[in-house]
Design a protein around this motif. Structure first.
Motif, PDB file in Angstrom:
ATOM      1  N   LEU A  20       0.842  -1.190   0.000  1.00  0.00           N
ATOM      2  CA  LEU A  20       0.000   0.000   0.000  1.00  0.00           C
ATOM      3  C   LEU A  20       0.876   1.238   0.000  1.00  0.00           C
ATOM      4  N   SER A  21       0.415   2.261  -0.691  1.00  0.00           N
ATOM      5  CA  SER A  21       1.119   3.536  -0.721  1.00  0.00           C
ATOM      6  C   SER A  21       0.175   4.661  -0.327  1.00  0.00           C
ATOM      7  N   CYS A  22       0.730   5.669   0.300  1.00  0.00           N
ATOM      8  CA  CYS A  22      -0.023   6.852   0.712  1.00  0.00           C
ATOM      9  C   CYS A  22       0.741   8.070   0.214  1.00  0.00           C
ATOM     10  N   ALA A  23       0.096   8.868  -0.610  1.00  0.00           N
ATOM     11  CA  ALA A  23       0.737  10.041  -1.189  1.00  0.00           C
ATOM     12  C   ALA A  23       0.079  11.309  -0.664  1.00  0.00           C
ATOM     13  N   ASP A  27       4.159  18.047   0.081  1.00  0.00           N
ATOM     14  CA  ASP A  27       5.393  17.294   0.320  1.00  0.00           C
ATOM     15  C   ASP A  27       5.801  17.284   1.793  1.00  0.00           C
ATOM     16  N   SER A  28       5.542  18.363   2.505  1.00  0.00           N
ATOM     17  CA  SER A  28       6.008  18.468   3.888  1.00  0.00           C
ATOM     18  C   SER A  28       5.360  17.427   4.797  1.00  0.00           C
ATOM     19  N   ASN A  73      11.182   8.917   0.718  1.00  0.00           N
ATOM     20  CA  ASN A  73      11.294  10.377   0.611  1.00  0.00           C
ATOM     21  C   ASN A  73      11.527  10.816  -0.823  1.00  0.00           C
ATOM     22  N   PHE A  74      12.103   9.954  -1.640  1.00  0.00           N
ATOM     23  CA  PHE A  74      12.334  10.319  -3.043  1.00  0.00           C
ATOM     24  C   PHE A  74      11.015  10.453  -3.789  1.00  0.00           C
ATOM     25  N   ASN A  75      10.108   9.487  -3.559  1.00  0.00           N
ATOM     26  CA  ASN A  75       8.814   9.507  -4.237  1.00  0.00           C
ATOM     27  C   ASN A  75       7.727  10.189  -3.405  1.00  0.00           C
ATOM     28  N   ASN A  76       8.104  10.643  -2.209  1.00  0.00           N
ATOM     29  CA  ASN A  76       7.166  11.334  -1.327  1.00  0.00           C
ATOM     30  C   ASN A  76       5.943  10.468  -1.021  1.00  0.00           C
TER      31      ASN A  76
END
Length: 124
Positions: A20-23, A27-28, A73-76
Motif C-alpha cells: 500500500l502507498s499513501c501520497a 510534500d512536507s 522520501n524520493f517519491n514522497n
C-alpha cells in the motif's frame, strides 16, 4: 486542505503480498508522524503500523514480522509492505498523518489528516 491518497489495495490469496502507498498532497506531510489503520466490517478501526516524524516505528502485534511501514522520501510516499497475508487482514486500510513531534502512535485520535481508504481482501 491537505489530502492523503492511498493506493495498492486489491484481492489476493492467503500467503501472498501487497504494498500500500499513501501520497500526501503536500510534500512536507511526509516528514510528519504517519500511520496505517484498518477497519473490517462490524469492527472498530485498528492501528496497524505507525512511523514517527523521526522514523521510530511500532506495529500492532498481529502484523509484526509480516508488515513493514516505511517512507520513500524520493517519491514522497509512505508505504506498507504486507507479506504473508491472512484472511483476517481483510479490511479497508486508511492512511493517516499528523504534524506533531513525538513517538509513533496507533491511536486514531492522534491523527487529524485521513485518506479515503483502499480495500484489501485476502481469500483462503
Amino acid at each position: 486542505q491537505v489530502q492523503l491518497v492511498e493506493s495498492g489495495g486489491g484481492s489476493v490469496q492467503a500467503g501472498r503480498s501487497l504494498r500500500l502507498s499513501c501520497a500526501p498532497s503536500e510534500d512536507s506531510v511526509i516528514r510528519s508522524s504517519m500511520a496505517w489503520f484498518r477497519q473490517a466490517p462490524g469492527k472498530e478501526r485498528e492501528g496497524v503500523a505507525a512511523i514517527s516524524w523521526n522514523n521510530n516505528i511500532i506495529y500492532t502485534d498481529s502484523v509484526k514480522d509480516r508488515f513493514t511501514i516505511f517512507k520513500d522520501n524520493f517519491n514522497n510516499t509512505m508505504n506498507l509492505q504486507m507479506n504473508s497475508l491472512r484472511p483476517e487482514d481483510t479490511a479497508m486500510y486508511y492512511c493517516a498523518a499528523d504534524r506533531r513531534l513525538g513517538s509513533p502512535d496507533l491511536r486514531s485520535s492522534a491523527y487529524d489528516i485521513w485518506g479515503q481508504g483502499t480495500q484489501v481482501t485476502v481469500s483462503s
